[in-house]
Write a protein that holds these residues in place. Structure first.
Motif, PDB file in Angstrom:
ATOM      1  N   UNK A  48       0.820  -1.210   0.000  1.00  0.00           N
ATOM      2  CA  UNK A  48       0.000   0.000   0.000  1.00  0.00           C
ATOM      3  C   UNK A  48       0.859   1.268   0.000  1.00  0.00           C
ATOM      4  N   UNK A  49       2.116   1.142   0.466  1.00  0.00           N
ATOM      5  CA  UNK A  49       2.983   2.315   0.570  1.00  0.00           C
ATOM      6  C   UNK A  49       3.674   2.659  -0.744  1.00  0.00           C
ATOM      7  N   UNK A  50       3.767   1.707  -1.660  1.00  0.00           N
ATOM      8  CA  UNK A  50       4.588   1.874  -2.868  1.00  0.00           C
ATOM      9  C   UNK A  50       4.292   3.166  -3.614  1.00  0.00           C
ATOM     10  N   UNK A  51       3.029   3.499  -3.930  1.00  0.00           N
ATOM     11  CA  UNK A  51       2.785   4.748  -4.671  1.00  0.00           C
ATOM     12  C   UNK A  51       2.993   6.012  -3.848  1.00  0.00           C
ATOM     13  N   UNK A  52       3.228   5.870  -2.542  1.00  0.00           N
ATOM     14  CA  UNK A  52       3.407   7.039  -1.687  1.00  0.00           C
ATOM     15  C   UNK A  52       4.631   7.860  -2.020  1.00  0.00           C
ATOM     16  N   UNK A  53       5.596   7.252  -2.731  1.00  0.00           N
ATOM     17  CA  UNK A  53       6.799   8.004  -3.078  1.00  0.00           C
ATOM     18  C   UNK A  53       6.447   9.175  -3.994  1.00  0.00           C
TER      19      UNK A  53
END
Length: 297
Positions: free
Chosen positions: A278-283
């Motif tokens: 779930x964090x991957x696109x947070x960059x």
């Protein structure tokens, strides 16, 4: 994320075994590579490389000035503004002499994870640690409470401030906290919030040990995120990492913050591993937020 073609992951110059530490960032890096993003791990600041974004993975509680200057070579840098995660910089549970707290208390290192990362990396931080320990020899009390380092898996708990060893309030490397607990029929409870940019997830753990760690606990559920933690992040300008907290009398209480979170392998932690996706696109949120901030000026 489309504007990010390359990411540099910066580790401390003495962190020669960084790739062997189960930092969450390595899991994220593999996911970014599958999306065509080039990943380069940089150890130390002796050379500047070309990258769209810098993700700092400096496992210290206070980022040295020379590393902060290195950040300036990059337009976008994760946790650029968060330079100090010592407990004295954020904790609302700290006690000082004469506060009048009547409940149990816990001793912790002011540094993250008992000060062990500083001891492991040595170099700049290690020299400071050795000097601090020499200076603290004049502080009364048991030798281990004159140290800069405490075992993070065995922080001591006392039933009352009056039971504390002499001299702990005079040691700047150790903090005294109110020992708060969230009621649980299964034992001791701890909540965590992992995040990157606008993406994040929570987990709740229980353990039969008062110091709840991944290794001695099990995941039980994913509770809602208290909105107060978003305000806490905003205040610290905290882009990526983990916050440990509990709910006390209906209010969230932050216990620890970590800018270099790790993950423990094993089937009982698979729920956490799946949450990392779930964090991957947070960059991409880091870039968007920085761009919006510039356009508002």
């Amino acid at each position: 994320m489309n504007s990010i073609r390359s990411i540099a992951i910066l580790v401390h110059q003495n962190d020669r075994k960084a790739r062997q530490v189960p930092y969450i960032v390595w899991h994220l890096a593999k996911k970014w590579q599958t999306k065509g993003i080039e990943i380069e791990v940089v150890r130390g600041i002796s050379k500047v490389i070309e990258a769209d974004l810098l993700l700092t993975q400096i496992d210290l509680s206070v980022i040295p000035d020379e590393y902060l200057r290195y950040y300036e070579n990059f337009q976008w840098a994760v946790n650029r503004s968060l330079t100090d995660i010592r407990k004295s910089s954020f904790s609302a549970t700290l006690l000082k002499t004469g506060d009048g707290w009547e409940g149990p208390v816990m001793l912790k290192s002011n540094l993250n994870f008992g000060g062990l990362p500083e001891a492991r990396l040595g170099g700049f931080a290690g020299r400071i640690s050795r000097v601090a320990n020499r200076l603290q020899k004049c502080i009364p009390g048991p030798k281990k409470y004159r140290s800069k380092i405490l075992d993070p898996y065995n922080y001591p708990v006392y039933q009352h401030v009056s039971d504390l060893p002499a001299g702990v309030f005079q040691n700047p490397s150790i903090v005294v906290e109110r020992f708060l607990q969230e009621p649980s029929a299964d034992g001791y409870m701890l909540r965590s919030y992992n995040f990157l940019g606008n993406r994040g997830f929570t987990r709740r753990r229980v353990s039969d040990q008062p110091i709840v760690k991944a290794a001695n606990s099990r995941l039980v559920d994913a509770p809602p995120l208290p909105p107060e933690l978003l305000e806490f992040r905003k205040r610290l300008r905290f882009d990526y990492g983990k916050i440990d907290f509990l709910i006390h009398k209906g209010e969230p209480v932050v216990l620890d913050v970590n800018t270099t979170p790790t993950i423990v392998s094993g089937s009982k932690h698979d729920q956490l591993l799946s949450g990392l996706d779930e964090l991957v696109p947070g960059i991409g949120d880091i870039v968007n937020q920085a761009s919006e901030s510039c356009s508002d000026r």
